[in-house]
Design an enzyme around this catalytic site. Sequence first.
Site, PDB file in Angstrom:
ATOM      1  N   CYS A  31      26.884  14.867  57.045  1.00 49.09           N
ATOM      2  CA  CYS A  31      26.227  15.729  58.049  1.00 49.09           C
ATOM      3  C   CYS A  31      25.687  17.015  57.442  1.00 49.09           C
ATOM      4  CB  CYS A  31      27.212  16.077  59.159  1.00 49.09           C
ATOM      5  SG  CYS A  31      26.477  17.167  60.405  1.00 49.09           S
ATOM      6  N   ARG A  40      24.845  19.531  59.212  1.00 49.86           N
ATOM      7  CA  ARG A  40      25.375  20.668  59.983  1.00 49.86           C
ATOM      8  C   ARG A  40      26.893  20.622  60.113  1.00 49.86           C
ATOM      9  NH1 ARG A  40      20.918  19.819  63.639  1.00 49.86           N
ATOM     10  NH2 ARG A  40      19.259  20.775  62.425  1.00 49.86           N
ATOM     11  N   ASP A  88      20.571  16.360  51.733  1.00 55.67           N
ATOM     12  CA  ASP A  88      20.699  17.810  51.551  1.00 55.67           C
ATOM     13  C   ASP A  88      21.956  18.148  50.742  1.00 55.67           C
ATOM     14  OD1 ASP A  88      18.420  18.444  53.089  1.00 55.67           O
ATOM     15  OD2 ASP A  88      19.563  18.332  54.961  1.00 55.67           O
ATOM     16  N   LYS A 114      10.388  21.106  55.515  1.00 55.22           N
ATOM     17  CA  LYS A 114      10.253  19.784  54.918  1.00 55.22           C
ATOM     18  C   LYS A 114       9.075  19.733  53.958  1.00 55.22           C
ATOM     19  CE  LYS A 114      12.151  17.812  59.123  1.00 55.22           C
ATOM     20  NZ  LYS A 114      12.162  19.054  59.925  1.00 55.22           N
ATOM     21  N   ASP A 173      14.107  18.732  52.264  1.00 52.96           N
ATOM     22  CA  ASP A 173      14.158  19.936  53.094  1.00 52.96           C
ATOM     23  C   ASP A 173      14.494  21.073  52.122  1.00 52.96           C
ATOM     24  OD1 ASP A 173      13.978  21.291  55.530  1.00 52.96           O
ATOM     25  OD2 ASP A 173      15.003  19.660  56.574  1.00 52.96           O
ATOM     26  N   ARG A 227       6.742  25.377  66.586  1.00 55.37           N
ATOM     27  CA  ARG A 227       7.820  24.533  67.102  1.00 55.37           C
ATOM     28  C   ARG A 227       9.179  25.078  66.696  1.00 55.37           C
ATOM     29  NH1 ARG A 227       5.343  22.714  62.710  1.00 55.37           N
ATOM     30  NH2 ARG A 227       6.251  21.224  61.267  1.00 55.37           N
ATOM     31  N   CYS A 287      29.363  15.307  68.488  1.00 58.30           N
ATOM     32  CA  CYS A 287      28.635  14.053  68.282  1.00 58.30           C
ATOM     33  C   CYS A 287      29.543  12.904  68.704  1.00 58.30           C
ATOM     34  CB  CYS A 287      28.302  13.864  66.804  1.00 58.30           C
ATOM     35  SG  CYS A 287      27.005  14.952  66.206  1.00 58.30           S
ATOM     36  N   CYS A 328      29.124  11.855  61.017  1.00 56.94           N
ATOM     37  CA  CYS A 328      28.636  11.263  59.774  1.00 56.94           C
ATOM     38  C   CYS A 328      29.166  12.093  58.597  1.00 56.94           C
ATOM     39  CB  CYS A 328      27.110  11.261  59.746  1.00 56.94           C
ATOM     40  SG  CYS A 328      26.368  10.457  61.178  1.00 56.94           S
ATOM     41  N   ARG A 380      11.501  28.123  62.474  1.00 55.69           N
ATOM     42  CA  ARG A 380      11.053  28.115  61.092  1.00 55.69           C
ATOM     43  C   ARG A 380       9.533  27.959  60.986  1.00 55.69           C
ATOM     44  NH1 ARG A 380      14.578  27.090  57.526  1.00 55.69           N
ATOM     45  NH2 ARG A 380      15.599  25.287  58.449  1.00 55.69           N
ATOM     46  N   TYR A 381       8.982  27.129  61.861  1.00 56.32           N
ATOM     47  CA  TYR A 381       7.537  26.873  61.854  1.00 56.32           C
ATOM     48  C   TYR A 381       6.904  27.629  63.022  1.00 56.32           C
ATOM     49  CZ  TYR A 381       8.986  22.822  59.007  1.00 56.32           C
ATOM     50  OH  TYR A 381       9.522  21.997  58.055  1.00 56.32           O
TER      51      TYR A 381
END
Length: 390
Positions: free
Chosen positions: A135, A137, A296, A340, A333, A119, A128, A132, A115-116
């Site tokens: 989440c 994702r 999100d 971000k 985000d 990086r 995981c 959570c 995206r950037y």
Amino acid sequence: MSTEAYRRIPLWKNVPLEEWETYRWQMSNRIQTVEQLRQVINLTPSENAAVTRKSGRFIMGIPPYWAALMDADDPTCPIRRQAVPTEDEYKISPNDMIDPLGEDSHMPVPGLVHRYPDRVLLLVVEVCSMYCRFCTRSRVVGTTAGYSRPANIDHAVDYIRSHRKIRDVLISGGDPLTLSDDRLDDVLTKLKSIPHVEFVRIGTRNPVTCPYRITPELCNVLKKHKPVWMSTHFNHPKEVTPAAKRACGMLVDSGVPLGSQTVLMKGINDRPAIMKKLFHELLKARVRPYYIYQCDPVKGTAHFRTPIKAGLDIIEKLRGHTTGYAVPTFVVDGPGGGGKIPLMPNYVVSQKDGTWVFRNYSGKTFTYKEEQAGERPAGSAIEPSYALQQ
Ligand SMILES: *Cc1c(COP(=O)(O)O)cnc(C)c1O
């Protein structure tokens, strides 16, 4: 909770501490069914209905370590709410999205989000230690997206190798620390063999959800590939247990700088006093609060989402009122893939002709005057005589 407080839970009363404190035991005894869960907490009808749903469920998995921190009788317990599903997950809001950050459309090769310019985010696994409920994702975790397949990682490594602007690789998933030490060593070795990759970062919640994953062997792998940075994810002061502190201490002692990315959630940590307590606890554990994320708009998480103002209010109550290191950046985000976007309380009262009026943390105003063009010949240095007058 004292170290062996887990023994008050009948399910685990005979588990020796040496076993309890191993990642292997924690993973093979994760809570995945309603029968197991019932032996740890008193389920509400909403929790019971969500856990026993026949279809369309988002995977549940709770390490005993985390489960033992949950309040058995209080369904509003912040530890419990992050791990135990409720029927609220099926109350879909019109704002909900499957892939809120538009990651799937920013993947030049599977598992790599670019995206950037300088990086990338590399997803190396889709499992995981704990799932959570909020989440970001949830569309991929617990599925068979195949990110951990060696061929997949090799394609991503080839892409990074051929894009010389990429200097920072963020390894995430799923949770990269669910990989074995050897697999992780392998991924790090491949990335570090690329000359323009200056360093890697690992995004992991294991120091928080299952701190026994942090072992001297793992630390040796991380030391070998230094500099390695780590972003972990604490949401509530109750998560900063002696075991979590020990894990963070081992990592920092191994030369791994630690940041925490906190997700702002209604009823969990949306009060400034709770966040302040959390960040103070983190500084004591040598973890630097890095970001607070606006939650999100992931499908099924509307019940966790706060107004934006809640985040701004938290920053307002921290900045100036406590150690600067305890003040993370509040970010949204950008839905759809904006990256971000930082949000700050407004400290500018007015600005005109080079005169800025600011307010400070306590509400007092201060004026700053910018130098005006032409007041001093361009390029003139400070007179030596001026220096002597000081
Ligand atoms: C968060 C994120 C990063 C890292 O952002 P930093 O602000 O450098 O921590 C990189 N790529 C993607 C796709 C991200 O979501």
